[in-house]
Design an enzyme around this catalytic site. Structure first.
Site, PDB file in Angstrom:
ATOM      1  N   ARG A   1       0.036   6.277 -20.902  1.00  0.00           N
ATOM      2  CA  ARG A   1      -0.945   5.831 -22.138  1.00  0.00           C
ATOM      3  C   ARG A   1      -0.129   5.270 -23.288  1.00  0.00           C
ATOM      4  NH1 ARG A   1      -4.206   6.463 -26.432  1.00  0.00           N
ATOM      5  NH2 ARG A   1      -2.845   7.893 -27.744  1.00  0.00           N
TER       6      ARG A   1
ATOM      7  N   LYS B   1     -11.780  21.309 -28.665  1.00  0.00           N
ATOM      8  CA  LYS B   1     -10.705  22.128 -28.467  1.00  0.00           C
ATOM      9  C   LYS B   1     -10.909  23.826 -28.307  1.00  0.00           C
ATOM     10  CE  LYS B   1      -7.235  19.136 -28.449  1.00  0.00           C
ATOM     11  NZ  LYS B   1      -6.065  19.240 -29.250  1.00  0.00           N
TER      12      LYS B   1
ATOM     13  N   CYS C   1      18.457  55.320 -25.599  1.00  0.00           N
ATOM     14  CA  CYS C   1      18.833  56.321 -26.259  1.00  0.00           C
ATOM     15  C   CYS C   1      19.326  57.538 -25.271  1.00  0.00           C
ATOM     16  CB  CYS C   1      17.545  56.763 -27.025  1.00  0.00           C
ATOM     17  SG  CYS C   1      17.270  58.645 -27.677  1.00  0.00           S
TER      18      CYS C   1
ATOM     19  N   LYS D   1     -18.833  13.682 -22.907  1.00  0.00           N
ATOM     20  CA  LYS D   1     -18.842  12.157 -22.820  1.00  0.00           C
ATOM     21  C   LYS D   1     -20.444  11.862 -22.610  1.00  0.00           C
ATOM     22  CE  LYS D   1     -14.433  11.863 -20.531  1.00  0.00           C
ATOM     23  NZ  LYS D   1     -13.762  11.570 -19.459  1.00  0.00           N
TER      24      LYS D   1
ATOM     25  N   ASP E   1      -4.556  19.344 -19.911  1.00  0.00           N
ATOM     26  CA  ASP E   1      -3.322  19.304 -21.087  1.00  0.00           C
ATOM     27  C   ASP E   1      -2.120  18.737 -20.359  1.00  0.00           C
ATOM     28  OD1 ASP E   1      -2.025  19.273 -23.329  1.00  0.00           O
ATOM     29  OD2 ASP E   1      -1.441  21.205 -23.345  1.00  0.00           O
TER      30      ASP E   1
ATOM     31  N   GLU F   1      -5.199  12.253 -15.644  1.00  0.00           N
ATOM     32  CA  GLU F   1      -4.195  13.034 -16.504  1.00  0.00           C
ATOM     33  C   GLU F   1      -3.250  13.474 -15.386  1.00  0.00           C
ATOM     34  OE1 GLU F   1      -4.997  12.817 -19.541  1.00  0.00           O
ATOM     35  OE2 GLU F   1      -3.796  14.347 -20.689  1.00  0.00           O
TER      36      GLU F   1
ATOM     37  N   CYS G   1      19.446  55.569 -31.634  1.00  0.00           N
ATOM     38  CA  CYS G   1      18.131  55.680 -31.443  1.00  0.00           C
ATOM     39  C   CYS G   1      17.471  55.588 -32.841  1.00  0.00           C
ATOM     40  CB  CYS G   1      17.722  56.702 -30.680  1.00  0.00           C
ATOM     41  SG  CYS G   1      15.889  57.009 -30.635  1.00  0.00           S
TER      42      CYS G   1
ATOM     43  N   TYR H   1     -10.280  10.495 -14.233  1.00  0.00           N
ATOM     44  CA  TYR H   1     -11.775  10.749 -14.757  1.00  0.00           C
ATOM     45  C   TYR H   1     -12.318   9.599 -15.235  1.00  0.00           C
ATOM     46  CZ  TYR H   1      -8.230  11.234 -18.524  1.00  0.00           C
ATOM     47  OH  TYR H   1      -7.365  11.049 -19.416  1.00  0.00           O
TER      48      TYR H   1
ATOM     49  N   GLU I   1     -16.359  17.819 -19.147  1.00  0.00           N
ATOM     50  CA  GLU I   1     -15.255  17.806 -18.347  1.00  0.00           C
ATOM     51  C   GLU I   1     -14.278  18.968 -18.910  1.00  0.00           C
ATOM     52  OE1 GLU I   1     -13.883  13.729 -17.629  1.00  0.00           O
ATOM     53  OE2 GLU I   1     -15.807  13.301 -17.194  1.00  0.00           O
TER      54      GLU I   1
ATOM     55  N   CYS J   1      15.280  59.486 -32.969  1.00  0.00           N
ATOM     56  CA  CYS J   1      16.085  60.806 -33.085  1.00  0.00           C
ATOM     57  C   CYS J   1      17.791  60.501 -33.542  1.00  0.00           C
ATOM     58  CB  CYS J   1      16.127  61.327 -31.710  1.00  0.00           C
ATOM     59  SG  CYS J   1      17.038  60.522 -30.288  1.00  0.00           S
TER      60      CYS J   1
ATOM     61  N   LYS K   1     -10.603  19.400 -20.490  1.00  0.00           N
ATOM     62  CA  LYS K   1      -9.566  18.463 -20.936  1.00  0.00           C
ATOM     63  C   LYS K   1      -8.106  19.119 -20.398  1.00  0.00           C
ATOM     64  CE  LYS K   1      -8.345  16.385 -25.304  1.00  0.00           C
ATOM     65  NZ  LYS K   1      -6.715  16.711 -25.303  1.00  0.00           N
TER      66      LYS K   1
ATOM     67  N   CYS L   1      14.341  62.932 -26.708  1.00  0.00           N
ATOM     68  CA  CYS L   1      13.835  62.291 -27.711  1.00  0.00           C
ATOM     69  C   CYS L   1      12.447  62.169 -27.610  1.00  0.00           C
ATOM     70  CB  CYS L   1      14.428  60.753 -27.548  1.00  0.00           C
ATOM     71  SG  CYS L   1      13.773  59.705 -28.780  1.00  0.00           S
TER      72      CYS L   1
ATOM     73  N   LEU M   1      -9.191  10.454 -28.034  1.00  0.00           N
ATOM     74  CA  LEU M   1     -10.581  11.142 -28.492  1.00  0.00           C
ATOM     75  C   LEU M   1     -10.701  11.747 -29.764  1.00  0.00           C
ATOM     76  CD1 LEU M   1     -10.745  13.187 -25.172  1.00  0.00           C
ATOM     77  CD2 LEU M   1     -12.428  11.173 -25.796  1.00  0.00           C
TER      78      LEU M   1
HETATM   79  S1  IVH Z   1     -11.262  10.738 -21.648  1.00  0.00           S
HETATM   80  C1  IVH Z   1     -11.955   6.950 -24.043  1.00  0.00           C
HETATM   81  N1  IVH Z   1     -11.345  13.025 -20.227  1.00  0.00           N
HETATM   82  O1  IVH Z   1      -6.913  13.800 -23.633  1.00  0.00           O
HETATM   83  C2  IVH Z   1     -11.893   8.131 -23.407  1.00  0.00           C
HETATM   84  N2  IVH Z   1      -9.344  12.303 -21.626  1.00  0.00           N
HETATM   85  O2  IVH Z   1      -6.768  13.839 -26.406  1.00  0.00           O
HETATM   86  C3  IVH Z   1     -10.310   8.668 -23.287  1.00  0.00           C
HETATM   87  N3  IVH Z   1      -7.631  14.061 -21.330  1.00  0.00           N
HETATM   88  O3  IVH Z   1      -5.982  10.566 -24.220  1.00  0.00           O
HETATM   89  C4  IVH Z   1     -10.115   9.790 -22.452  1.00  0.00           C
HETATM   90  N4  IVH Z   1      -8.499  15.564 -20.025  1.00  0.00           N
HETATM   91  O4  IVH Z   1      -5.015  11.698 -21.999  1.00  0.00           O
HETATM   92  C5  IVH Z   1     -10.839  12.133 -21.112  1.00  0.00           C
HETATM   93  N5  IVH Z   1     -11.613  14.955 -19.038  1.00  0.00           N
HETATM   94  C6  IVH Z   1     -10.971  14.139 -19.982  1.00  0.00           C
HETATM   95  C7  IVH Z   1      -9.552  14.378 -20.092  1.00  0.00           C
HETATM   96  C8  IVH Z   1      -8.831  13.559 -21.273  1.00  0.00           C
HETATM   97  C9  IVH Z   1      -7.579  15.046 -20.773  1.00  0.00           C
HETATM   98  C10 IVH Z   1      -6.656  13.463 -22.512  1.00  0.00           C
HETATM   99  C11 IVH Z   1      -6.582  11.993 -22.291  1.00  0.00           C
HETATM  100  C12 IVH Z   1      -6.633  11.574 -23.753  1.00  0.00           C
HETATM  101  C13 IVH Z   1      -6.553  12.578 -24.208  1.00  0.00           C
HETATM  102  C14 IVH Z   1      -7.109  12.713 -26.147  1.00  0.00           C
END
Ligand code: IVH
Length: 672
Positions: A142, A315, A427, A291, A123, A176, A409, A228, A119, A412, A121, A432, A89
């Site tokens: 991936r 982000k 101390c 999206k 991690d 994910e 210390c 997703y 949505e 003091c 994201k 102190c 992304l």
């Molecule tokens: S959509 C073409 N949705 O973030 C669409 N990705 O930095 C691709 N990720 O490779 C992904 N949460 O592994 C999508 N709600 C979410 C996500 C998500 C985490 C990850 C995913 C992607 C990476 C990109």
């Protein structure tokens, strides 16, 4: 009496029913967070299925719930090509960049209304899960987007993964894999005990876990997933929101917080909300993904070699950052503990500039081999003080130098003492000034005597003007002394005096906590106050009596006895009493049995030491009330194993959460 053996025909039917039941309960438990039966009943179903499968081994299929951890350790991971590339992304970091993304889309569709699915994201690690003829077939990471590793056996151990789907179409679901914070902390605690290196964050821990060669070990890690994307015979539905519905219909775990937005303003509100609330989640999110909802629009927008043009990630400010340690200073705490603090080259972390980080103690510096001049990875989670996660040794130039921990210390200059087996040096000087300053700040703090206005700046002035040499001196302050202090006028001086006066009426539990007895936190103070009802009785108590109190162990008991044995503390109590402080809790005496009067409780998950009915009865006996839905007025949420959605709700509302042992501590002496 022996059970009559089943005929094979009957076994086939029984096994089918059991698998369906288990699959249903797995989904309720792992996907919906809404268990329908107890763990015990669930285990009985699995055991029954296992027994039948042992009797009729030819009826075992790879999709049987008993086969999640069936595989032998792997030699390595085969590389597999994705059916279609797994794109990454494009990122943006502010509203302006998001508007530019919107601008590019509007240029293509000037007169169409565009909807966006927003949505979280997650991690974690991107994966593709493939089903053939309704049966779980393969999972591929991936990787570089074109090829990934076959981690099928490992992903199969994740309990929220459906092993069968109610369809004959080929299905590919993408999403994910992540490690919940709760599992992450548990794994790191175990690694610390074993002396193994700690994972820096849940993402690294998830990546390490999915690459383990033994699926049995993976099963212990507690990985989970959110899906997703979904393709049925290679095709998507007409929109992303419908794709999510299909995933739900197939019983995949989808993230519950996705939102269909009808404008970018709505997307921005969604972003703002989750930037503020992301710490309420049990998993790490590093932003949101926006999206374009319609698949037709998506297709027309197309992709570059790397990114789709119809999606972008926005982000959140990062929580981890790298910076340099400029220096290490020593802070002296209320108990005289010498705490090393790293002075950092200022760096932005989740939106605020960080220039200091605690290093805890000498052992921590040694363990992580932290040196002045080192480049370090720092982290901030929630409102917690930033900490140094690890040293980036590859960045060393040779100019870094180790920190020599002081033997005196720094305030003091009295000798510092490092007791054997303890983590910290202290101390040794009872008067102190640093100790007085910290003790006073603790005494006045919100959860102790709650004296508003008696903060850092004023405490510093009171001490440097010799107005306060011991805590009780605050009760002798007069307006004439205060009025001339910096930034104090007649009004603020009077307010402070009023606040100090009001603190005389605080209940005994607060006073006990405010005294700053080592190992006596707020809850222990409450338990002591409930048991002894007065500071004088507590001061006379011996170890034996103290040890009778639930959750008071030898360490706390010894510390309490030691505190009340010290002549300077006897003097302190005498003077506080003379000042007119509330030493005996009348309310406590009268309401001895009503510790929880007016408090509301929610129970979620399975408790191990009480049944739900027992816990309810205890709470009610102590004057509390058990309610069924969480609101911001709920006093406590008691969390057992596998809690339901109420836990998340409580987190997002900031309701105090207690695990079972904290609950026991709260009810303390009343339940033995
Ligand atoms: S959509 C073409 N949705 O973030 C669409 N990705 O930095 C691709 N990720 O490779 C992904 N949460 O592994 C999508 N709600 C979410 C996500 C998500 C985490 C990850 C995913 C992607 C990476 C990109």
């Amino acid at each position: 009496m022996m059970n009559k053996p089943l005929t094979k025909q009957k076994a086939v039917q029984k096994i089918k029913n059991l698998r369906q039941d288990i699959q249903y309960h797995e989904k309720k438990y792992y996907v919906d967070n809404d268990p329908q039966i107890s763990d015990y009943e669930f285990d009985l179903l699995v055991k029954e299925l296992e027994k039948l499968e042992q009797e009729f081994p030819d009826l075992i299929t790879p999709e049987s719930p008993t086969q999640r951890v069936g595989e032998q350790p792997l030699e390595g991971f085969a590389s597999v090509e994705h059916s279609m590339p797994m794109l990454s992304l494009d990122n943006c970091y502010n509203a302006q960049e998001l508007r530019e993304f919107e601008g590019r889309i509007k240029k293509i569709f000037p007169s169409e209304k565009i909807e966006y699915e927003a949505e979280l994201k997650i991690d974690g690690l991107g994966i593709a899960i493939i089903y053939r003829n309704g049966k779980f077939f393969q999972t591929v990471t991936r990787g570089d987007g074109i090829r990934g590793d076959d981690v099928t056996a490992n992903v199969k151990t994740i309990k929220s993964l459906p092993l069968t789907l109610d369809t004959t179409q080929d299905v590919e679901a993408r999403g994910e894999i992540y490690l919940p914070f709760s599992s992450f902390h548990r794994i790191n605690q175990e690694r610390e005990k074993e002396g193994e290196p700690l994972f820096a964050n849940p993402r690294n821990a998830a990546a390490g876990s999915i690459r383990l060669l033994d699926p049995k070990e993976v099963a212990q890690r507690g990985l989970d997933m959110f899906l997703y994307s979904v393709f049925l015979d290679g095709k998507e539905k007409a929109s992303q929101s419908e794709n999510l519905d299909v995933l739900k219909r197939f019983h995949f775990k989808t993230n519950p917080h996705s939102k269909l937005c009808f404008s970018m303003e709505e997307v921005l509100i969604f972003y703002q909300k989750w930037q503020e609330q992301r710490d309420s989640l049990d998993y790490d999110v590093d932003g949101i993904v926006i999206k374009v909802n319609s698949t037709r629009h998506q297709t027309l927008l197309g992709s570059t070699a790397k990114f789709p043009r119809w999606a972008i990630s926005f982000k959140f400010p990062a929580r981890q950052a790298t910076t340099k340690i400029k220096d290490i200073l020593i802070q002296v705490g209320r108990t005289g503990a010498l705490t090393p603090v790293a002075i950092l080259e200022p760096v932005k972390l989740s939106g605020i500039t960080i220039s200091r980080s605690t290093l805890h103690n000498e052992g921590e510096i040694k363990k992580k081999d932290i040196r002045i001049g080192d480049t370090v990875l720092i982290e901030r989670s929630g409102d917690v003080i930033p900490k140094v996660v690890s040293v980036m040794r590859e960045k060393r130039t040779g100019k870094e130098h180790p920190f020599l921990f002081p033997t005196e210390c720094p305030v003091c200059h009295a000798a510092a003492f490092h007791p054997e087996g303890e983590a910290v040096s202290r101390c040794t000087n009872p008067s102190c000034p640093a100790k007085l300053r910290e003790s006073l700040l603790h005494y006045a703090s919100r959860r102790a005597m709650n004296i508003e206005g008696l903060g850092d700046a004023i405490v510093h002035q009171l001490m440097s003007n010799n107005l306060v040499k011991h805590i009780p001196d605050i009760y002798n302050l007069r307006i004439e002394g205060l009025i001339d202090l910096e930034r104090m006028g007649p009004k603020s001086s009077q307010n402070l005096l009023d606040e100090i006066e009001q603190s005389k009426d605080r209940d005994v539990a607060r006073l006990i906590f405010a005294l700053g007895i080592r190992f006596v936190g707020e809850r222990t103070a409450q338990a002591l106050a409930t048991h002894f009802k007065s500071v004088d009785t507590l001061a006379r108590a011996g170890c034996e009596e103290l040890l009778q109190i639930q959750d008071v162990g030898p360490k706390v008991a010894e510390s309490v006895v030691f505190f009340f044995d010290q002549p300077e503390n006897i003097e302190l109590l005498k003077r506080l009493k003379q000042a007119g402080l509330n030493f005996a809790d009348r309310k406590g005496l009268e309401e001895g049995g009503k510790l929880l009067a007016g408090q509301t409780f929610i129970l979620t998950g399975k408790l191990s030491r009480f049944t739900r009915e027992e816990a309810t009865a205890i709470i009610q006996n102590l004057g509390g009330q058990v309610v069924s839905s969480v609101s911001s007025k709920t006093s406590y949420v008691i969390v057992g194993e596998a809690p339901g959605s109420k836990l998340q709700k409580a987190r997002s509302l900031g309701v105090q959460i207690l695990d079972e042992s904290q609950f026991q501590e709260l009810i303390g002496t009343f339940y033995k």
